[in-house]
Design a protein around this motif. Structure first.
Motif, mmCIF file in Angstrom:
data_model
loop_
_atom_site.group_PDB
_atom_site.id
_atom_site.type_symbol
_atom_site.label_atom_id
_atom_site.label_comp_id
_atom_site.label_asym_id
_atom_site.label_seq_id
_atom_site.Cartn_x
_atom_site.Cartn_y
_atom_site.Cartn_z
ATOM 1 N N ALA A 1 -0.349 -12.906 13.443
ATOM 2 C CA ALA A 1 -0.935 -13.646 12.316
ATOM 3 C C ALA A 1 -0.836 -12.811 11.039
ATOM 4 N N GLU A 2 -0.892 -13.489 9.902
ATOM 5 C CA GLU A 2 -0.839 -12.779 8.616
ATOM 6 C C GLU A 2 -2.114 -11.956 8.423
ATOM 7 N N LEU A 3 -1.940 -10.767 7.852
ATOM 8 C CA LEU A 3 -3.080 -9.901 7.519
ATOM 9 C C LEU A 3 -3.013 -9.619 6.017
ATOM 10 N N PRO A 4 -3.550 -10.542 5.200
ATOM 11 C CA PRO A 4 -3.431 -10.380 3.741
ATOM 12 C C PRO A 4 -4.383 -9.322 3.194
ATOM 13 N N VAL A 5 -3.844 -8.434 2.398
ATOM 14 C CA VAL A 5 -4.662 -7.411 1.733
ATOM 15 C C VAL A 5 -4.166 -7.260 0.291
ATOM 16 N N LYS A 6 -5.044 -6.782 -0.552
ATOM 17 C CA LYS A 6 -4.671 -6.534 -1.950
ATOM 18 C C LYS A 6 -4.491 -5.033 -2.129
ATOM 19 N N ILE A 7 -3.242 -4.589 -2.273
ATOM 20 C CA ILE A 7 -2.956 -3.158 -2.289
ATOM 21 C C ILE A 7 -1.899 -2.823 -3.338
ATOM 22 N N ASP A 8 -1.860 -1.544 -3.672
ATOM 23 C CA ASP A 8 -0.724 -0.971 -4.398
ATOM 24 C C ASP A 8 0.288 -0.599 -3.317
ATOM 25 N N VAL A 9 1.329 -1.406 -3.172
ATOM 26 C CA VAL A 9 2.240 -1.266 -2.036
ATOM 27 C C VAL A 9 2.848 0.131 -1.972
ATOM 28 N N GLU A 10 3.327 0.635 -3.108
ATOM 29 C CA GLU A 10 3.982 1.949 -3.121
ATOM 30 C C GLU A 10 3.050 3.049 -2.637
ATOM 31 N N LYS A 11 1.813 3.008 -3.122
ATOM 32 C CA LYS A 11 0.856 4.054 -2.741
ATOM 33 C C LYS A 11 0.433 3.912 -1.272
ATOM 34 N N MET A 12 0.249 2.665 -0.821
ATOM 35 C CA MET A 12 -0.178 2.474 0.566
ATOM 36 C C MET A 12 0.938 2.839 1.542
ATOM 37 N N VAL A 13 2.185 2.580 1.175
ATOM 38 C CA VAL A 13 3.320 3.016 1.999
ATOM 39 C C VAL A 13 3.311 4.534 2.107
ATOM 40 N N ARG A 14 2.929 5.190 1.017
ATOM 41 C CA ARG A 14 2.823 6.666 1.017
ATOM 42 C C ARG A 14 1.806 7.125 2.063
ATOM 43 N N VAL A 15 0.714 6.383 2.200
ATOM 44 C CA VAL A 15 -0.309 6.711 3.199
ATOM 45 C C VAL A 15 0.277 6.635 4.603
ATOM 46 N N PHE A 16 0.964 5.510 4.906
ATOM 47 C CA PHE A 16 1.543 5.319 6.246
ATOM 48 C C PHE A 16 2.615 6.377 6.536
ATOM 49 N N GLU A 17 3.399 6.714 5.523
ATOM 50 C CA GLU A 17 4.442 7.733 5.700
ATOM 51 C C GLU A 17 3.828 9.093 6.008
ATOM 52 N N ASN A 18 2.754 9.428 5.298
ATOM 53 C CA ASN A 18 2.076 10.705 5.546
ATOM 54 C C ASN A 18 1.553 10.791 6.979
ATOM 55 N N ILE A 19 0.947 9.697 7.436
ATOM 56 C CA ILE A 19 0.353 9.704 8.786
ATOM 57 C C ILE A 19 1.442 9.728 9.854
ATOM 58 N N LEU A 20 2.504 8.945 9.670
ATOM 59 C CA LEU A 20 3.607 8.951 10.629
ATOM 60 C C LEU A 20 4.294 10.316 10.665
ATOM 61 N N SER A 21 4.461 10.918 9.493
ATOM 62 C CA SER A 21 5.073 12.250 9.424
ATOM 63 C C SER A 21 4.213 13.279 10.151
ATOM 64 N N ASN A 22 2.890 13.154 9.966
ATOM 65 C CA ASN A 22 1.964 14.054 10.648
ATOM 66 C C ASN A 22 2.031 13.870 12.166
ATOM 67 N N ALA A 23 2.101 12.607 12.593
ATOM 68 C CA ALA A 23 2.184 12.300 14.024
ATOM 69 C C ALA A 23 3.455 12.893 14.623
ATOM 70 N N GLU A 24 4.551 12.800 13.890
ATOM 71 C CA GLU A 24 5.834 13.357 14.374
ATOM 72 C C GLU A 24 5.756 14.879 14.516
ATOM 73 N N LYS A 25 5.115 15.536 13.559
ATOM 74 C CA LYS A 25 5.053 17.002 13.570
ATOM 75 C C LYS A 25 4.217 17.537 14.731
ATOM 76 N N TYR A 26 3.102 16.850 15.029
ATOM 77 C CA TYR A 26 2.135 17.423 15.969
ATOM 78 C C TYR A 26 2.111 16.730 17.331
ATOM 79 N N SER A 27 3.068 15.820 17.578
ATOM 80 C CA SER A 27 3.094 15.120 18.870
ATOM 81 C C SER A 27 3.760 15.962 19.951
ATOM 82 N N PHE A 28 3.254 15.787 21.192
ATOM 83 C CA PHE A 28 3.981 16.338 22.347
ATOM 84 C C PHE A 28 5.296 15.568 22.483
ATOM 85 N N LYS A 29 6.348 16.254 22.899
ATOM 86 C CA LYS A 29 7.646 15.625 23.126
ATOM 87 C C LYS A 29 8.005 15.755 24.612
ATOM 88 N N PRO A 30 8.410 14.665 25.282
ATOM 89 C CA PRO A 30 8.436 13.281 24.796
ATOM 90 C C PRO A 30 7.058 12.633 24.894
#
Length: 367
Positions: free
Chosen positions: A244-273
């Motif tokens: 379903a749609e999840l409508p939010v009112k955001i600054d897309v560029e800045k919020m994408v920055r948030v997701f990128e930071n968290i994903l990057s952090n997850a990649e750095k500190y995750s056990f492999k595989p």
């Protein structure tokens, strides 16, 4: 219209006090005349001393004037006390007791003045605390960043010195020094960019370019972009994003920055595989985005500090991992600007960062 009524209110009070003082003075004059002056002049009407009579009348009129002044001062004394109270409290505020509130009595100009002083006092306190926090943050940034800036600068200078003096032996060695200098320069630029970004987000003048969007396609696109890189590092991205749609009112560029930071952090500190799980769903009045990864257990006190600038959970591991230590602090600033919340939780080896964004609200910093 309200302000006009307030102004009239104090004038009416003063006018009423003057009229009442005048009426009391008339009563006083009548009483003195009836019980003292009239009997005296009637008793001595045949042999009255004109000079003494004039003296009595002068005393009579002067006492009436003093009586009027005394009555008016007694009735207006509360206004005078209130003005003295205001002056005393203003002096305390001027001496540094910012944020102090004055007691508001009545709805006249003095009451309005107290309300304005209270507003000014709070504004001054907020401004002072903001300036002090800004200065503290600046000092902290300089202290923490000095080491991170020197770390890439030292080898860059060393490599450039080798290249400038042609101390390399082969073309391959020269190319290696050039590549190393370039990579370190990129790292330095990234650090400086993040410092500027964090400082800008800490400013009260920051403005968000808000648009209403469905968060699901943004997350799916971002996951698709990161998936190949994750797969090359033995990480699999699992999405559990609402259909379903999840409508939010955001600054897309800045919020994408948030997701990128968290994903990057997850990649750095995750056990492999292992798996990185991205969830998005509607919970009450909020859209909740959760990003989970498998890594080392993090204690509760460290979880609460994860979003502090320059904080690293494990310093021994972090020294070998690229990053400025500002990513999650920047993410928190951005989420809070959207009137949202960001928090971390740890269940065994599963670390989850939850982002809550309001579905419908008035967001600060709207452009």
């Amino acid at each position: 219209m309200k302000k006009f009524n307030i102004i009239i209110s104090l004038k009416l009070k003063l006018l009423t006090e003057i009229v009442f003082s005048f009426i009391l003075t008339i009563v006083y004059l009548g009483t003195i005349a009836w019980y003292f002056l009239v009997p005296y002049f009637m008793k001595h009407e045949d042999n009255i001393d004109v000079e003494f009579g004039n003296f009595l009348i002068s005393i009579y009129l002067i006492s009436a004037l003093l009586f009027f002044v005394m009555c008016f001062l007694l009735m207006s004394n509360r206004h005078i006390k209130y003005i003295k109270y205001i002056a005393k409290e203003v002096n305390l505020i001027a001496s540094g007791n910012l944020g102090k509130n004055l007691e508001v009595k009545g709805k006249d100009e003095l009451g309005e003045l107290c309300i304005n002083i209270n507003s000014m006092s709070k504004e001054l306190k907020d401004k002072f605390e903001y300036e002090r926090e800004l200065e503290r943050t600046k000092s902290e940034l300089i202290t923490n960043v000095s080491h991170d800036l020197r770390t890439p600068l030292t080898p860059i200078i060393a490599y450039l010195d080798i290249l400038r003096n042609e101390k390399f032996r082969t073309k391959e060695e020269e190319k290696e020094y050039l590549n190393s200098s370039y990579n370190l320069s990129i790292k330095l630029k990234k650090l400086i960019d993040e410092l500027f970004e964090y400082t800008k987000l800490s400013s009260k003048e920051v403005v968000l370019d808000l648009v209403e969007v469905d968060i699901c396609p943004i997350l799916n696109q971002l996951v698709g972009e990161y998936a190949p890189m994750f797969e090359s590092k033995e990480l699999r991205v699992v999405t559990q994003i609402s259909d379903a749609e999840l409508p939010v009112k955001i600054d897309v560029e800045k919020m994408v920055r948030v997701f990128e930071n968290i994903l990057s952090n997850a990649e750095k500190y995750s056990f492999k595989p292992s798996d990185i799980i991205v969830k998005a769903d509607n919970k009450g009045d909020n859209v909740v985005i959760s990003i989970s990864n498998k890594g080392e257990y993090i204690e509760q006190d460290k979880l609460s500090r994860m979003f502090e600038k320059f904080y690293r959970v494990d310093l021994s591991r972090s020294s070998n991992i690229e990053g400025s230590g500002l990513g999650l602090a920047i993410s928190k600033k951005i989420v809070e600007l959207h009137n949202g919340q960001i928090e971390a939780e740890c269940d065994g080896e599963i670390i989850t960062i939850n982002i809550k964004l309001p579905i419908n609200c008035n967001v600060g910093g709207l452009r």
